[in-house]
Design a protein around this motif. Structure first.
Motif, PDB file in Angstrom:
ATOM      1  N   ASP A 114       3.386  10.920  -3.995  1.00 59.32           N
ATOM      2  CA  ASP A 114       2.639  10.161  -4.992  1.00 59.32           C
ATOM      3  C   ASP A 114       1.298   9.779  -4.380  1.00 59.32           C
ATOM      4  O   ASP A 114       1.192   8.806  -3.633  1.00 59.32           O
ATOM      5  CB  ASP A 114       3.426   8.919  -5.400  1.00 59.32           C
ATOM      6  CG  ASP A 114       2.718   8.110  -6.485  1.00 59.32           C
ATOM      7  OD1 ASP A 114       1.615   8.527  -6.922  1.00 59.32           O
ATOM      8  OD2 ASP A 114       3.250   7.058  -6.880  1.00 59.32           O
ATOM      9  N   ASP A 115       0.267  10.532  -4.701  1.00 61.01           N
ATOM     10  CA  ASP A 115      -1.048  10.281  -4.129  1.00 61.01           C
ATOM     11  C   ASP A 115      -1.616   8.949  -4.574  1.00 61.01           C
ATOM     12  O   ASP A 115      -2.494   8.385  -3.911  1.00 61.01           O
ATOM     13  CB  ASP A 115      -2.008  11.412  -4.517  1.00 61.01           C
ATOM     14  CG  ASP A 115      -3.337  11.317  -3.786  1.00 61.01           C
ATOM     15  OD1 ASP A 115      -3.306  11.312  -2.537  1.00 61.01           O
ATOM     16  OD2 ASP A 115      -4.384  11.222  -4.450  1.00 61.01           O
ATOM     17  N   LEU A 120       0.867   2.727   0.579  1.00 61.85           N
ATOM     18  CA  LEU A 120       1.786   3.269   1.570  1.00 61.85           C
ATOM     19  C   LEU A 120       1.064   3.912   2.748  1.00 61.85           C
ATOM     20  O   LEU A 120       1.688   4.198   3.781  1.00 61.85           O
ATOM     21  CB  LEU A 120       2.735   4.274   0.915  1.00 61.85           C
ATOM     22  CG  LEU A 120       3.627   3.713  -0.191  1.00 61.85           C
ATOM     23  CD1 LEU A 120       4.499   4.813  -0.784  1.00 61.85           C
ATOM     24  CD2 LEU A 120       4.479   2.561   0.322  1.00 61.85           C
ATOM     25  N   GLY A 121      -0.218   4.163   2.620  1.00 64.99           N
ATOM     26  CA  GLY A 121      -0.988   4.706   3.727  1.00 64.99           C
ATOM     27  C   GLY A 121      -0.533   6.084   4.163  1.00 64.99           C
ATOM     28  O   GLY A 121       0.100   6.827   3.414  1.00 64.99           O
ATOM     29  N   ALA A 122      -0.838   6.411   5.421  1.00 59.53           N
ATOM     30  CA  ALA A 122      -0.581   7.767   5.927  1.00 59.53           C
ATOM     31  C   ALA A 122       0.850   7.992   6.347  1.00 59.53           C
ATOM     32  O   ALA A 122       1.292   9.148   6.438  1.00 59.53           O
ATOM     33  CB  ALA A 122      -1.510   8.045   7.110  1.00 59.53           C
ATOM     34  N   ALA A 138       6.352   8.832  -1.042  1.00 58.42           N
ATOM     35  CA  ALA A 138       5.315   8.613  -0.038  1.00 58.42           C
ATOM     36  C   ALA A 138       4.039   9.316  -0.477  1.00 58.42           C
ATOM     37  O   ALA A 138       4.062  10.198  -1.350  1.00 58.42           O
ATOM     38  CB  ALA A 138       5.764   9.132   1.322  1.00 58.42           C
ATOM     39  N   ARG A 139       2.928   8.941   0.138  1.00 62.02           N
ATOM     40  CA  ARG A 139       1.661   9.640  -0.113  1.00 62.02           C
ATOM     41  C   ARG A 139       1.574  10.930   0.672  1.00 62.02           C
ATOM     42  O   ARG A 139       0.808  11.830   0.308  1.00 62.02           O
ATOM     43  CB  ARG A 139       0.490   8.748   0.279  1.00 62.02           C
ATOM     44  CG  ARG A 139       0.177   7.615  -0.681  1.00 62.02           C
ATOM     45  CD  ARG A 139      -1.157   6.988  -0.317  1.00 62.02           C
ATOM     46  NE  ARG A 139      -2.262   7.912  -0.547  1.00 62.02           N
ATOM     47  CZ  ARG A 139      -3.443   7.837   0.044  1.00 62.02           C
ATOM     48  NH1 ARG A 139      -3.660   6.903   0.955  1.00 62.02           N
ATOM     49  NH2 ARG A 139      -4.391   8.703  -0.226  1.00 62.02           N
ATOM     50  N   THR A 140       2.321  11.023   1.760  1.00 67.51           N
ATOM     51  CA  THR A 140       2.219  12.165   2.667  1.00 67.51           C
ATOM     52  C   THR A 140       3.599  12.666   3.047  1.00 67.51           C
ATOM     53  O   THR A 140       4.590  11.922   2.988  1.00 67.51           O
ATOM     54  CB  THR A 140       1.483  11.769   3.962  1.00 67.51           C
ATOM     55  OG1 THR A 140       2.300  10.834   4.693  1.00 67.51           O
ATOM     56  CG2 THR A 140       0.123  11.159   3.673  1.00 67.51           C
TER      57      THR A 140
END
Length: 529
Positions: A114-115, A120-122, A138-140
């Motif tokens: 989820d960009d 949530l950061g890296a 997560a974003r990554t």
């Protein structure tokens, strides 16, 4: 105690009753060595490192034969790889088939990028469990991997079971959470280091620092200077056969670590700690005579010849080949205990060595002695001092931090895993004092060094030197359980750091360590399960 109750009393809501309960409030305040009842913590209270936020409640998910790991129809290849690795990690303990499917529909364990989840950061993640499954967001891909490691702790050590209902939202305190292992004093095979990578990654440590060269041995093949490995690598402390890694073996280790979101930071120590190199090539010595190989444990007696141009050709060749093998941003050039190099020569040498690192596209990391010379712009300093380190040395490090140099903290009397727990510990050393489990955990990296703000701290690193550690069981005995506390210091919010609560969560890790065959020290101050 009061800090933990405020933090976890706010964050941990257990069951459907919505009653806030802290880890310690339910079990009393007795933190005497070996005292107290066994921890009977609820699943979300057992997580280690302590998450930023954990809330239990609602129906759990039955993890069993029908469980599918779902990565989504349009998931990037890297997310599918995270799903496959998580399935592999869960199959062994559970005995379940755990197929990996490219779809989000249906029950199971769902991995979602989820960009928009910028909070949530890296590396952060969200884990939400309901009766229909567990959703990792997560974003990554790195965040998804860390979420998977948290899920592993919510599952039984063996077999199927129920993931308790609830939600974890988690981000790390520090970007750099490292562990160093010295393979120079004693040679260790790549397979043992891979095992350590797995152990590090499950507790969210994201950096492996490899001390590859020292007086006693050179452990990495260098094509342009082949005798470094073939001759300089054929010794170790105590006179054993030594050994070295081929470039292919090193590449394999780096790739293995990367799959587990662990970056490798190689260290080629210089201008001191270089007897293995000096013994391999006479031309690196000022007098043109190669010394004998060294198998003792003294330090500070060796030095590259600062006045020879050939020395800098050597530095360029070696660091260039290491940089080409290592995709990470950092390259460590040591710089400690260069007692045989005059201060002016040391500064001149480090100027040129740092320039070589930059030439090859890497960021310099060096031990904190670089603060007494001229750290290059952006250079990272790794502090290994202790309570008795002279104030002048600490002041130099603080001045470097104020000048913009990030710090990695590895205080020897807290984070050196080769320090004995107590006088009864057989392997290890004690020059920085005994370091029991409680002492290793009970310090705050954000306020440890006077006049150094938390914003200057890149992170923490647990260091394992191997002067008298020669076997896997000795390695693991000294690393565990202190490594887990240092992992928590690097990841968890400051408000969650509390020894009486941590000792209970650490005790709850015993069945997991034993199931993985990890040798660990059963510290008397911990009420082990």
């Amino acid at each position: 105690m009061r800090v933990l109750r405020r933090a976890l009393g706010t964050l941990l809501v257990l069951g459907g009753l919505g009653a806030a309960v802290s880890c310690t409030a339910a079990h009393g305040d007795d933190a005497r060595p070996g005292a107290g009842r066994r921890a009977a913590l609820a699943p979300y209270e057992r997580l280690l490192p302590a998450p930023a936020s954990a809330r239990a409640g609602g129906a759990g998910y039955a993890f069993g034969p029908g469980t599918v790991i779902r990565t989504g129809p349009d998931a990037p290849r890297e997310v599918r790889q995270v799903g496959e690795l998580l399935a592999e990690q869960l199959r062994g303990p559970s005995g379940l088939p755990l197929p990996v499917a490219q779809g989000q529909e249906g029950d199971g364990i769902r991995l979602r990028l989820d960009d928009a989840a910028r909070e949530l950061g890296a590396e952060g993640y969200r884990l939400r469990t309901t009766a229909s499954g567990v959703t990792l967001t997560a974003r990554t891909p790195a965040g998804l991997f860390h979420a998977g490691q948290t899920l592993r702790q919510l599952l039984p050590v063996r077999g199927a079971g129920v993931v308790p209902g609830g939600e974890v939202t988690d981000t790390p305190r520090f970007a750099y959470r490292g562990a160093m292992v010295d393979v120079a004093r004693h040679h260790f095979p790549v397979e043992q280091v891979k095992r350590y990578v797995d152990q590090l990654a499950q507790y969210k440590i994201n950096t492996l620092h490899l001390h590859l060269t020292d007086d006693q041995g050179w452990r990495i093949a260098i094509d342009s200077w082949p005798r470094l490995a073939t001759y300089g690598g054929a010794s170790e402390v105590g006179g054993g056969p030594g050994g070295y890694w081929t470039k292919a073996a090193y590449r394999d280790l780096v790739a293995y670590a990367a799959q587990r979101y662990v970056d490798v930071v190689p260290e080629i120590d210089m201008p001191g700690h270089v007897n293995a190199a000096l013994a391999s090539y006479a031309e690196l010595n000022c007098d043109g005579r190669a010394p004998e190989r060294y198998t003792g444990t003294k330090v500070g007696f060796s030095s590259l010849c600062v006045g020879k141009e050939r020395t800098y050709e050597f530095v360029d060749d070696v660091l260039g080949e290491i940089a080409a093998l290592t995709p990470g941003r950092y390259l460590h050039i040591g710089g400690d205990e260069a007692h045989s190099t005059p201060a002016a020569d040391y500064a001149a040498f480090m100027d040129r060595a740092q320039a070589v690192v930059a030439k090859h596209g890497k960021t310099v990391v060096a031990w904190h002695q670089l603060a007494g010379a001229r750290p290059a712009r952006g250079a990272v300093l790794q502090y290994w001092g202790h309570d008795k380190t002279p104030a002048a040395d600490r002041s130099a490090v603080a001045a470097a931090a104020r000048a913009g140099h990030p710090l990695i903290l590895s205080p020897a009397d807290r984070a050196y895993l080769d320090m004995k727990y107590d006088k009864a510990t057989k392997p290890g050393l004690s020059w920085a004092g005994y370091v029991p489990v409680q002492r290793s955990y009970s310090w705050n990296p954000g306020s440890y060094l006077p006049d150094v703000p938390e914003s200057s701290v890149l992170g923490v690193e647990a260091a394992l030197w191997t002067e008298n550690i020669a076997t896997r069981s000795e390695w693991e005995l000294m690393a565990f359980p202190r490594l887990l506390g240092l992992a928590e210091l690097g990841w968890s919010p400051a408000a969650a750091l509390d020894w009486p609560a941590y000792r209970l969560r650490l005790a709850a890790q015993a069945p997991r360590l034993e199931a993985q065959g990890i040798t660990y020290h059963r510290a008397p101050e911990v009420p082990w399960e």
